[in-house]
Design a protein around this motif. Structure first.
Motif, PDB file in Angstrom:
ATOM      1  N   VAL A 154       0.822  -1.206   0.000  1.00 54.61           N
ATOM      2  CA  VAL A 154       0.000   0.000   0.000  1.00 54.61           C
ATOM      3  C   VAL A 154       0.860   1.262   0.000  1.00 54.61           C
ATOM      4  CG1 VAL A 154      -0.355   0.310   2.484  1.00 54.61           C
ATOM      5  CG2 VAL A 154      -2.169   0.894   0.896  1.00 54.61           C
ATOM      6  N   PHE A 155       2.094   1.169   0.512  1.00 59.26           N
ATOM      7  CA  PHE A 155       2.989   2.326   0.508  1.00 59.26           C
ATOM      8  C   PHE A 155       3.852   2.302  -0.743  1.00 59.26           C
ATOM      9  CE2 PHE A 155       2.149   1.601   5.063  1.00 59.26           C
ATOM     10  CZ  PHE A 155       1.502   2.802   5.310  1.00 59.26           C
ATOM     11  N   SER A 156       3.193   2.344  -1.882  1.00 62.28           N
ATOM     12  CA  SER A 156       3.890   2.327  -3.160  1.00 62.28           C
ATOM     13  C   SER A 156       3.355   3.448  -4.045  1.00 62.28           C
ATOM     14  CB  SER A 156       3.693   0.980  -3.860  1.00 62.28           C
ATOM     15  OG  SER A 156       2.335   0.805  -4.213  1.00 62.28           O
ATOM     16  N   GLN A 157       4.139   3.770  -5.061  1.00 63.46           N
ATOM     17  CA  GLN A 157       3.725   4.824  -5.989  1.00 63.46           C
ATOM     18  C   GLN A 157       2.483   4.392  -6.773  1.00 63.46           C
ATOM     19  OE1 GLN A 157       5.343   7.733  -5.685  1.00 63.46           O
ATOM     20  NE2 GLN A 157       3.752   8.580  -6.980  1.00 63.46           N
ATOM     21  N   ALA A 158       2.335   3.097  -7.024  1.00 63.55           N
ATOM     22  CA  ALA A 158       1.161   2.601  -7.743  1.00 63.55           C
ATOM     23  C   ALA A 158      -0.121   2.851  -6.946  1.00 63.55           C
ATOM     24  CB  ALA A 158       1.320   1.113  -8.036  1.00 63.55           C
ATOM     25  N   ALA A 159      -0.057   2.665  -5.635  1.00 65.65           N
ATOM     26  CA  ALA A 159      -1.233   2.932  -4.802  1.00 65.65           C
ATOM     27  C   ALA A 159      -1.568   4.416  -4.804  1.00 65.65           C
ATOM     28  CB  ALA A 159      -0.988   2.444  -3.375  1.00 65.65           C
ATOM     29  N   VAL A 160      -0.540   5.256  -4.794  1.00 62.93           N
ATOM     30  CA  VAL A 160      -0.763   6.710  -4.848  1.00 62.93           C
ATOM     31  C   VAL A 160      -1.423   7.083  -6.172  1.00 62.93           C
ATOM     32  CG1 VAL A 160       0.390   8.955  -4.895  1.00 62.93           C
ATOM     33  CG2 VAL A 160       1.137   7.214  -3.269  1.00 62.93           C
ATOM     34  N   ARG A 161      -0.958   6.504  -7.278  1.00 57.63           N
ATOM     35  CA  ARG A 161      -1.558   6.785  -8.586  1.00 57.63           C
ATOM     36  C   ARG A 161      -3.012   6.331  -8.637  1.00 57.63           C
ATOM     37  NH1 ARG A 161       3.472   5.184 -10.530  1.00 57.63           N
ATOM     38  NH2 ARG A 161       2.688   3.082 -10.906  1.00 57.63           N
ATOM     39  N   SER A 162      -3.305   5.174  -8.049  1.00 61.34           N
ATOM     40  CA  SER A 162      -4.686   4.689  -8.030  1.00 61.34           C
ATOM     41  C   SER A 162      -5.593   5.627  -7.239  1.00 61.34           C
ATOM     42  CB  SER A 162      -4.751   3.280  -7.434  1.00 61.34           C
ATOM     43  OG  SER A 162      -4.157   2.357  -8.300  1.00 61.34           O
ATOM     44  N   LEU A 163      -5.105   6.110  -6.105  1.00 60.22           N
ATOM     45  CA  LEU A 163      -5.906   7.061  -5.325  1.00 60.22           C
ATOM     46  C   LEU A 163      -6.091   8.377  -6.066  1.00 60.22           C
ATOM     47  CD1 LEU A 163      -4.526   6.345  -1.763  1.00 60.22           C
ATOM     48  CD2 LEU A 163      -6.859   6.001  -2.558  1.00 60.22           C
ATOM     49  N   ARG A 164      -5.067   8.821  -6.776  1.00 63.35           N
ATOM     50  CA  ARG A 164      -5.192  10.048  -7.574  1.00 63.35           C
ATOM     51  C   ARG A 164      -6.243   9.862  -8.666  1.00 63.35           C
ATOM     52  NH1 ARG A 164       0.050  10.824  -9.210  1.00 63.35           N
ATOM     53  NH2 ARG A 164       0.427  11.607  -7.117  1.00 63.35           N
ATOM     54  N   THR A 165      -6.256   8.677  -9.277  1.00 61.22           N
ATOM     55  CA  THR A 165      -7.257   8.389 -10.314  1.00 61.22           C
ATOM     56  C   THR A 165      -8.659   8.361  -9.713  1.00 61.22           C
ATOM     57  OG1 THR A 165      -5.620   7.121 -11.556  1.00 61.22           O
ATOM     58  CG2 THR A 165      -7.927   6.739 -12.090  1.00 61.22           C
ATOM     59  N   ILE A 166      -8.803   7.769  -8.530  1.00 67.40           N
ATOM     60  CA  ILE A 166     -10.113   7.752  -7.862  1.00 67.40           C
ATOM     61  C   ILE A 166     -10.579   9.175  -7.590  1.00 67.40           C
ATOM     62  CG2 ILE A 166     -11.301   7.124  -5.720  1.00 67.40           C
ATOM     63  CD1 ILE A 166      -9.560   4.566  -5.708  1.00 67.40           C
ATOM     64  N   LYS A 167      -9.666  10.023  -7.123  1.00 64.99           N
ATOM     65  CA  LYS A 167     -10.019  11.425  -6.846  1.00 64.99           C
ATOM     66  C   LYS A 167     -10.479  12.126  -8.131  1.00 64.99           C
ATOM     67  CE  LYS A 167      -6.776  14.412  -6.670  1.00 64.99           C
ATOM     68  NZ  LYS A 167      -5.560  15.136  -6.313  1.00 64.99           N
ATOM     69  N   ARG A 168      -9.749  11.925  -9.211  1.00 61.34           N
ATOM     70  CA  ARG A 168     -10.116  12.570 -10.483  1.00 61.34           C
ATOM     71  C   ARG A 168     -11.432  12.029 -11.028  1.00 61.34           C
ATOM     72  NH1 ARG A 168      -4.016  12.524 -12.988  1.00 61.34           N
ATOM     73  NH2 ARG A 168      -3.254  14.280 -11.770  1.00 61.34           N
ATOM     74  N   CYS A 169     -11.679  10.742 -10.850  1.00 58.31           N
ATOM     75  CA  CYS A 169     -12.955  10.166 -11.280  1.00 58.31           C
ATOM     76  C   CYS A 169     -14.119  10.747 -10.489  1.00 58.31           C
ATOM     77  CB  CYS A 169     -12.925   8.643 -11.143  1.00 58.31           C
ATOM     78  SG  CYS A 169     -11.916   7.811 -12.372  1.00 58.31           S
TER      79      CYS A 169
END
Length: 153
Positions: free
Chosen positions: A73-88
């Motif tokens: 969960v402490f990875s850049q991929a998880a951060v990108r997924s959360l950013r995508t959720i926010k933008r969605c």
């Protein structure tokens, strides 16, 4: 994490089922053919396009839960997924605002229900966008700290 992934998948399947089933039972489409229901209603087409960010967010939520299940969960991929959720979530708010304009511009006596549903969906999307932004910031800080510690060791 697996239980939550199953819940996310069930929510996605339920949303698809509702999108396909509800127009057929709607009052004005009660006696319409499938072609008339799905291909001659521009508002319905708009709603299908507007549902795309929801399903993208569902997939990203599934990914985040997968990262949590694998202790990544402490990875850049998880951060990108959360950013995508926010933008969605922000895109959903925009699409709902557009739908509200369409609903209010038509001379119909039954606007209150559609407007209220739009407000509820917008509020829920705003809460999700805010939560995703907070989690994104926290995870990004953790990833940055982890990267700094890896460089110093």
């Amino acid at each position: 994490a697996i239980f939550l992934q199953v819940v996310v998948v069930l929510v996605g399947i339920g949303a698809i089922a509702l999108l396909l089933w509800e127009p057929q039972i709607e009052g004005r489409n009660k006696h319409a053919t499938l072609f008339e229901v799905y291909f001659q209603d521009p508002f319905l087409a708009y709603m299908y396009v507007a549902s795309i960010p929801f399903f993208v967010a569902v997939v990203q939520a599934f990914k985040v839960l997968g990262y949590a299940g694998r202790n990544q969960v402490f990875s850049q991929a998880a951060v990108r997924s959360l950013r995508t959720i926010k933008r969605c979530a922000i895109a959903i708010i925009g699409f709902v605002a557009g739908a509200e304009v369409i609903i209010l511009s038509h001379a119909n006596e039954d606007r209150a229900g559609g407007v209220f549903m739009g407000l509820v969906i917008s509020f829920a999307a705003a809460v999700i966008a805010t939560a995703a932004a907070v989690f994104e910031r926290v995870l990004q800080n953790a990833v940055d700290i982890k990267a700094e510690n890896d460089l110093t060791v």
